[in-house]
Scaffold this motif. Structure first.
Motif, PDB file in Angstrom:
ATOM      1  N   ALA A   1      17.561  34.597  20.157  1.00 43.66           N
ATOM      2  CA  ALA A   1      17.864  35.906  20.724  1.00 43.66           C
ATOM      3  C   ALA A   1      19.289  35.945  21.263  1.00 43.66           C
ATOM      4  CB  ALA A   1      16.868  36.235  21.828  1.00 43.66           C
ATOM      5  N   GLY A   2      19.728  34.855  21.879  1.00 40.94           N
ATOM      6  CA  GLY A   2      21.091  34.804  22.387  1.00 40.94           C
ATOM      7  C   GLY A   2      22.120  34.886  21.278  1.00 40.94           C
ATOM      8  N   ILE A   3      21.883  34.177  20.196  1.00 36.21           N
ATOM      9  CA  ILE A   3      22.807  34.195  19.058  1.00 36.21           C
ATOM     10  C   ILE A   3      22.893  35.595  18.453  1.00 36.21           C
ATOM     11  CG2 ILE A   3      22.978  33.445  16.641  1.00 36.21           C
ATOM     12  CD1 ILE A   3      22.206  30.632  17.657  1.00 36.21           C
ATOM     13  N   LEU A   4      21.760  36.234  18.245  1.00 33.14           N
ATOM     14  CA  LEU A   4      21.759  37.581  17.670  1.00 33.14           C
ATOM     15  C   LEU A   4      22.470  38.570  18.589  1.00 33.14           C
ATOM     16  CD1 LEU A   4      18.108  37.629  16.288  1.00 33.14           C
ATOM     17  CD2 LEU A   4      20.209  37.505  14.929  1.00 33.14           C
ATOM     18  N   THR A   5      22.251  38.432  19.898  1.00 32.15           N
ATOM     19  CA  THR A   5      22.911  39.303  20.869  1.00 32.15           C
ATOM     20  C   THR A   5      24.421  39.109  20.831  1.00 32.15           C
ATOM     21  OG1 THR A   5      20.966  39.271  22.303  1.00 32.15           O
ATOM     22  CG2 THR A   5      23.067  39.884  23.318  1.00 32.15           C
ATOM     23  N   PHE A   6      24.863  37.857  20.839  1.00 34.49           N
ATOM     24  CA  PHE A   6      26.297  37.559  20.794  1.00 34.49           C
ATOM     25  C   PHE A   6      26.926  38.157  19.542  1.00 34.49           C
ATOM     26  CE2 PHE A   6      29.907  35.072  19.390  1.00 34.49           C
ATOM     27  CZ  PHE A   6      30.662  34.913  20.543  1.00 34.49           C
ATOM     28  N   LEU A   7      26.319  37.938  18.402  1.00 35.60           N
ATOM     29  CA  LEU A   7      26.874  38.436  17.143  1.00 35.60           C
ATOM     30  C   LEU A   7      26.968  39.962  17.148  1.00 35.60           C
ATOM     31  CD1 LEU A   7      24.992  36.087  14.657  1.00 35.60           C
ATOM     32  CD2 LEU A   7      27.437  36.012  15.215  1.00 35.60           C
ATOM     33  N   ALA A   8      25.934  40.622  17.643  1.00 35.93           N
ATOM     34  CA  ALA A   8      25.944  42.076  17.682  1.00 35.93           C
ATOM     35  C   ALA A   8      27.075  42.589  18.570  1.00 35.93           C
ATOM     36  CB  ALA A   8      24.601  42.603  18.173  1.00 35.93           C
ATOM     37  N   GLU A   9      27.250  41.961  19.720  1.00 34.52           N
ATOM     38  CA  GLU A   9      28.272  42.427  20.653  1.00 34.52           C
ATOM     39  C   GLU A   9      29.688  42.149  20.147  1.00 34.52           C
ATOM     40  OE1 GLU A   9      27.349  40.741  24.433  1.00 34.52           O
ATOM     41  OE2 GLU A   9      25.565  42.002  24.704  1.00 34.52           O
ATOM     42  N   GLN A  10      29.838  41.137  19.317  1.00 35.79           N
ATOM     43  CA  GLN A  10      31.148  40.813  18.754  1.00 35.79           C
ATOM     44  C   GLN A  10      31.446  41.601  17.480  1.00 35.79           C
ATOM     45  OE1 GLN A  10      33.387  38.655  20.318  1.00 35.79           O
ATOM     46  NE2 GLN A  10      31.836  38.824  21.931  1.00 35.79           N
ATOM     47  N   GLY A  11      30.502  42.427  17.061  1.00 38.35           N
ATOM     48  CA  GLY A  11      30.679  43.162  15.812  1.00 38.35           C
ATOM     49  C   GLY A  11      30.515  42.294  14.585  1.00 38.35           C
TER      50      GLY A  11
END
Length: 318
Positions: free
Chosen positions: A257-267
C-alpha cells in the motif's frame, strides 16, 4: 479509485492451552487483499474492496475495519455463504498448522464483479487466493482485463501458498497469465523460492520485467529489507524498526500500500513511468513503503498506520 480484489477471511488462532485442556481460539480479521485495502485507505487513498462479504456475524466483524478506514465495499449485497476461515492450531511441538475453509470469498460471479468495477479505476490490485482455483482464476483474469480496458494500472501480490495448491504446475501456469497482464509485481523471497528455488532473485526479476506489461518488480526480504527492479535500475532499502514491536502480520500488505501510494503521488503510477523509474526514485519508494510496513509492526495483528503517522516518522528522519 484504487480497487483491491481478492479475499477477506477470519483468522482463528489457538490460544495457549490452558489447564482445562480445552482449545480456545481468538478471531482476527485478515486476508492479504483485505489488509492492503485498509492500508491504502488509511494512507489517504479513495479505495474500494471487491470481495463478497457474508451475512454471518464474522462478515459484520470484517466490515467494521473497512468502514473505520473509509474503504468502500464494492459488492454492497452480502452473501449467504459463510465467511472464509483460516484456522491456526498448534501441534505438540508448538508448531503452527494451518487449515483453510473457504466460503464467502468465492461466492462471486464474473458478471457481478465486472458490474461492481468503477467506470475509471486508477488502479486494480489483485492477489492472495485469486490464482489458486482454475475457475476463480479465469474469472479474476477477466475482471483484470476489464479494469485494464477502463484505464487501470494493474498490480499483483500473489502471496504464494503451496499448501493450498493441489497441482502446483497448473497453478504456475495460471499465475503466469496474471504476470503477463500486470504492470507491477510484488513478491516475497519465499514466494520466489516456492516458484523456482533454482533461480536467483535477479533472474526472477528479469523474467518478470520481460513480460508484456510489467514495468516494476518489488521483492521483500523480511528483516533484510526490500528490493526493487525496473529496466532503468534497481535499489535496496532496509526496514523501519518501530520503537515497540508487535508482530509482522500484514507487513507485506502495508508495504504494498505504501509503494502504490508513493507512486501515485509522484505521478509514476503509469505504465511508461514505472519502466523508467531509476535508482533514486526506487530508493525513496522503498523507504516510504518500509516506513508504512514498520509502523504496522508496532501493533499486534495487521494495523496499518495513518498518513499522518507516516509523515511524522519521515519528517523526524529528515
Amino acid at each position: 479509485m484504487f480497487v483491491v480484489g481478492g479475499e477477506s477471511l477470519i483468522d482463528l488462532v489457538q490460544e495457549p492451552l490452558g489447564a482445562d485442556g480445552v482449545i480456545h481460539m481468538s478471531a482476527h480479521q485478515g486476508g492479504s487483499p483485505y489488509n492492503c485495502a485498509i492500508a491504502l485507505a488509511r494512507l489517504g487513498n479513495d479505495t474500494g474492496f471487491l470481495c463478497p462479504i457474508s451475512r454471518d456475524g464474522f462478515g459484520t466483524y470484517l466490515l467494521g475495519p473497512l468502514a473505520a478506514a473509509g474503504v468502500t465495499p464494492l459488492l454492497a449485497e452480502r452473501v449467504p455463504a459463510p465467511s472464509t476461515l483460516a484456522v491456526v492450531t498448534l501441534n505438540a511441538r508448538k508448531e503452527a498448522q494451518y487449515e483453510f475453509y473457504r466460503g464467502a470469498d468465492r461466492a462471486f460471479t464474473r458478471d457481478g464483479l465486472v458490474a461492481a468495477l468503477p467506470a475509471q479505476p486508477r488502479l486494480f490490485q489483485i492477489g492472495g487466493f485469486c490464482p489458486i482455483e482454475a475457475g476463480d482464476a479465469a474469472v479474476w483474469l477477466d475482471v483484470a482485463r476489464q479494469a485494464l480496458g477502463r484505464g487501470a494500472v494493474l498490480s499483483i501480490d500473489p502471496n504464494v501458498r503451496p499448501s493450498l495448491v493441489a497441482d502446483f504446475a497448473a497453478f504456475r501456469r495460471r499465475l503466469d497469465a496474471f504476470f503477463d497482464l500486470v504492470h507491477l509485481v510484488k513478491l516475497s523471497r519465499e514466494d520466489l523460492m516456492a516458484l523456482d528455488a533454482a533461480r536467483s532473485i535477479e533472474e526472477h526479476a528479469a523474467d518478470l520485467l520481460a513480460r508484456p506489461n510489467c514495468g516494476l518488480v518489488v521483492v521483500t526480504l523480511g528483516e533484510e529489507g526490500s528490493l526493487a527492479f525496473t529496466a532503468a535500475g534497481s535499489a535496496r532499502a532496509g526496514i523501519h524498526v518501530p520503537p515497540v514491536f508487535g508482530d509482522t502480520v500484514g507487513a507485506g500488505d502495508s508495504l504494498m500500500a505504501g509503494i502504490l501510494t508513493f507512486l501515485a503521488e509522484q505521478g509514476s503510477l503509469q505504465p511508461a513511468r514505472l519502466r523508467a523509474l531509476g535508482v533514486a526514485e526506487l530508493g525513496r519508494m522503498l523507504r516510504f513503503g518500509a516506513t508504512v510496513a514498520g509502523l504496522n509492526c508496532a501493533a499486534r495483528g495487521c494495523n496499518p498506520p495513518t498518513r499522518a503517522e507516516v509523515d511524522a516518522v519521515l519528517a523526524a528522519a529528515g
